[in-house]
Enzyme design. Sequence first.
Site, PDB file in Angstrom:
ATOM      1  CD  GLU A   1      -3.028  -0.875   0.904  1.00  0.00           C
ATOM      2  OE1 GLU A   1      -3.748   0.043   1.169  1.00  0.00           O
ATOM      3  OE2 GLU A   1      -3.784  -1.834   0.122  1.00  0.00           O
TER       4      GLU A   1
ATOM      5  CG  ASP B   1      -2.834  -3.358  -4.782  1.00  0.00           C
ATOM      6  OD1 ASP B   1      -3.475  -2.806  -3.949  1.00  0.00           O
ATOM      7  OD2 ASP B   1      -3.280  -3.799  -5.655  1.00  0.00           O
TER       8      ASP B   1
ATOM      9  CD1 TRP C   1      -5.162  -8.775  -6.104  1.00  0.00           C
ATOM     10  CD2 TRP C   1      -3.458 -10.073  -6.471  1.00  0.00           C
ATOM     11  NE1 TRP C   1      -5.517 -10.006  -6.271  1.00  0.00           N
ATOM     12  CE2 TRP C   1      -4.515 -10.777  -6.172  1.00  0.00           C
ATOM     13  CE3 TRP C   1      -2.080 -10.607  -6.807  1.00  0.00           C
ATOM     14  CZ2 TRP C   1      -4.341 -12.356  -6.540  1.00  0.00           C
ATOM     15  CZ3 TRP C   1      -1.905 -12.002  -6.827  1.00  0.00           C
ATOM     16  CH2 TRP C   1      -2.999 -12.718  -6.586  1.00  0.00           C
ATOM     17  CD  GLU C   2      -7.735  -3.802 -10.910  1.00  0.00           C
ATOM     18  OE1 GLU C   2      -7.924  -2.902  -9.987  1.00  0.00           O
ATOM     19  OE2 GLU C   2      -8.858  -4.452 -11.120  1.00  0.00           O
TER      20      GLU C   2
END
Lengths: 197, 197
Positions: free
Chosen positions: B75, B89, B103-104
């Site tokens: 983050e 991320d 990360w999707e």
Amino acid sequence: MKIIQEVSLISVGSFEESKDWSIIRSEVRNAISLIVHPSGTLSFTINPTRHGNGVKPIKEACMIALKDRFGWRLETSINYATKSPGKVDATKVIDNYFFALEWETGNISSSHRAVNKLVLGLLRGVFLGAALVLPSRKLYPYLTDRIGNFEELEPYFDVWRAIRIEEGFLAIFVIEHDQVDSNVPTIIKGTDGRALI
Amino acid sequence: MKIIQEVSLISVGSFEESKDWSIIRSEVRNAISLIVHPSGTLSFTINPTRHGNGVKPIKEACMIALKDRFGWRLETSINYATKSPGKVDATKVIDNYFFALEWETGNISSSHRAVNKLVLGLLRGVFLGAALVLPSRKLYPYLTDRIGNFEELEPYFDVWRAIRIEEGFLAIFVIEHDQVDSNVPTIIKGTDGRALI
DNA sequence: TATGGATCCATA
DNA sequence: TATGGATCCATA
């Protein structure tokens, strides 16, 4: 509804100075000006309840005006030759080319897709020009949470400005309510997303 | 979880041939391989209920591995100098530069924002390289509806390939379950979106 | 208040 | 089945 800003995000070639753009621009401005609330009034007044207004009905009047008064086509499927992404909200045909318009009141992330789609059409040469309409940050707080808005998309403009393109035009229209009034009804929300809880 | 495809969406310069990328690539591959379901097993088995599995827990194991085993930061807020979009991320620092990973498993439209963000970081020179991880179309039907997936993003690749950039690398990892089994529990869904109806 | 996300809807 | 969307959540 009023337009508070117009940005030429991409302008390569002469389209921005063309007669075509001058006509299309005035049609879009005209159609946006016809969006009123409550219906029957002469301007767009919003109830300033935070996240209190749905977005679905807002687009209506503009799309109808583009179609009925100016001969645009709605929900046009675009053929980009190979693997094609889907539809754009409205198109106007000029000399066998399309001008494409996307009305963005989906999630802000959806605005990214909308611009990417318009850019793809420009790259493929199927659009002569394109436009995106989206709410200002001032209108944003009164609409469904996380709706696309100009200020949140702006930090990404450099990405699209870095696109290597021979010719193409992409404008952004930023729209906003004319007045705020707690006495007008809120705009009804649909049953999408998490609306039914 | 297995990786079924790796695509170099953008590769300008020598990063793709670097030792750095070779290390990072193996860390990412390693971390993804550690995602299992149900927990305690050695592979990722999904219950093939359509739209039956939430996505939130899937990312967990991979992120923890990147952090604890390979020293990544999670983050990370990125400073792009001016008006900066938010966080990525996970990041790994290499010689004062970042490698960024997204990360999707948000909505497919969110995948557009994710790529745009990574590209922006490359353009600004704050990322040396970047990667996006997203589900295959085969895994997609079993997850929350409209999750980002490789096949639906692919038609837009030409947009990002047309970015004028001096140096930068952007890879896409496509992930998929190892097995399907109706007897394993579905992955729990959160209370987001329209989950509570 | 701001941002990335997760969830389900509507329609062709 | 496929695609654009509309809605509300979680967290800093």
